[in-house]
Design an enzyme around this catalytic site. Structure first.
Site, PDB file in Angstrom:
ATOM      1  N   HIS A  61      -3.021   1.457  -6.237  1.00  0.00           N
ATOM      2  CA  HIS A  61      -2.622   1.453  -5.044  1.00  0.00           C
ATOM      3  C   HIS A  61      -3.985   1.640  -3.937  1.00  0.00           C
ATOM      4  O   HIS A  61      -4.884   2.275  -4.393  1.00  0.00           O
ATOM      5  CB  HIS A  61      -1.766   2.416  -4.475  1.00  0.00           C
ATOM      6  CG  HIS A  61      -0.241   2.151  -5.097  1.00  0.00           C
ATOM      7  ND1 HIS A  61       0.841   2.986  -4.610  1.00  0.00           N
ATOM      8  CD2 HIS A  61       0.198   1.422  -6.175  1.00  0.00           C
ATOM      9  CE1 HIS A  61       1.964   2.546  -5.295  1.00  0.00           C
ATOM     10  NE2 HIS A  61       1.333   1.762  -6.242  1.00  0.00           N
ATOM     11  N   GLU A  63      -4.351   3.450  -1.493  1.00  0.00           N
ATOM     12  CA  GLU A  63      -4.949   4.560  -1.049  1.00  0.00           C
ATOM     13  C   GLU A  63      -5.661   5.268  -2.284  1.00  0.00           C
ATOM     14  O   GLU A  63      -6.608   6.084  -1.907  1.00  0.00           O
ATOM     15  CB  GLU A  63      -3.717   5.535  -0.553  1.00  0.00           C
ATOM     16  CG  GLU A  63      -2.975   5.080   0.350  1.00  0.00           C
ATOM     17  CD  GLU A  63      -1.687   4.110  -0.096  1.00  0.00           C
ATOM     18  OE1 GLU A  63      -0.779   4.092   0.613  1.00  0.00           O
ATOM     19  OE2 GLU A  63      -1.797   3.436  -1.069  1.00  0.00           O
ATOM     20  N   CYS A  91       3.350   5.987  -0.698  1.00  0.00           N
ATOM     21  CA  CYS A  91       4.537   6.346  -1.531  1.00  0.00           C
ATOM     22  C   CYS A  91       4.191   8.156  -2.004  1.00  0.00           C
ATOM     23  O   CYS A  91       3.199   8.642  -1.680  1.00  0.00           O
ATOM     24  CB  CYS A  91       4.349   5.441  -3.021  1.00  0.00           C
ATOM     25  SG  CYS A  91       2.737   5.695  -3.896  1.00  0.00           S
ATOM     26  N   CYS A  94       0.602   8.556  -3.840  1.00  0.00           N
ATOM     27  CA  CYS A  94      -0.305   8.707  -3.096  1.00  0.00           C
ATOM     28  C   CYS A  94      -0.365   9.740  -1.877  1.00  0.00           C
ATOM     29  O   CYS A  94      -1.393  10.437  -1.717  1.00  0.00           O
ATOM     30  CB  CYS A  94      -0.414   7.134  -2.117  1.00  0.00           C
ATOM     31  SG  CYS A  94      -0.678   5.932  -3.085  1.00  0.00           S
TER      32      CYS A  94
END
Length: 171
Positions: A61, A63, A91, A94
Site C-alpha cells: 500500500h 503508506e 487500513c 497501515c
C-alpha cells in the site's frame, strides 16, 4: 497575520496535493490511485504509492511503501515527529505500521467507510490500549481525493463491462 490553523491548513494542502500526484502515478501503472508522503519539519522524507497489483504484494500500500522508504532514509524504524499524508484513510495494516513507527501525525483526504482504521470503521491510530496514539486530521482535500478514487473505479467498472460484452460477442 495569519493564524496558526490557517498556516497549518495551507501546509496540509500542499503535501496532500503531492500525495495526489503520487496517486496519479499509481493509476498510470494500473493500481488503485492512493499516494502517501512522510514529512518532517515541512521537508519531504519519503513518498510512496500503491504497488500491490504490480508487485503481487498485499502489503504494498502507499503508506507501507512510504514508511519502508522512510526507515531507510532516517536509518531508524521510528519516525518520531513526522507527519504522514495519504489520499485515502489507512487500513488496519497501515494504521498498525504507523503506530509501530511512532509517526506523530496522520493527515488523510478521503475517508474509507469499508476498511478505514483511523476512525471510519475502527480507530487503531488512537486506540487507548496501544502505547502510541497519532494526532489525526481527516478530510484534507477530501472531495478531490474522493473524486480521484471514484473516477478510477467508475472507469474500471466500465472497462470490465466492455470486456464482458466483447467476450459475449466473440462466442
Amino acid at each position: 497575520m495569519q493564524d496558526i490553523d490557517t498556516i497549518q491548513q495551507a501546509i496540509d494542502q500542499k503535501w496532500m496535493r503531492l500525495a495526489m500526484q503520487l496517486a496519479e502515478q499509481a493509476e498510470l501503472k494500473g493500481e488503485v490511485p492512493v499516494g502517501a508522503v512522510l514529512v518532517k519539519d515541512d521537508v519531504l522524507i519519503a513518498s510512496g504509492f500503491n504497488l500491490s497489483i504490480l508487485n503481487n504484494d498485499p502489503t504494498a500500500h502507499a503508506e507501507m511503501e512510504c514508511i519502508r522508504q522512510a526507515g531507510q532514509v532516517l536509518t531508524n524504524y521510528r519516525m518520531l515527529d513526522t507527519t504522514l499524508y495519504v489520499t485515502l484513510e489507512p487500513c488496519a495494516m497501515c494504521a498498525g505500521a504507523m503506530v509501530h513507527g511512532r509517526i506523530k501525525r496522520l493527515v488523510y483526504g478521503a475517508g474509507d467507510l469499508k476498511t478505514g482504521a483511523a476512525g471510519s470503521v475502527v480507530d487503531l491510530v488512537k486506540h487507548p490500549a496501544f502505547n502510541h496514539q497519532l494526532e489525526v486530521t481527516s478530510g484534507v482535500l477530501a472531495d478531490e481525493c474522493g473524486a480521484q478514487l471514484s473516477a478510477f473505479f467508475k472507469r474500471r467498472r466500465a472497462e470490465k463491462k466492455a470486456l464482458k460484452q466483447a467476450a459475449k460477442l466473440n462466442q
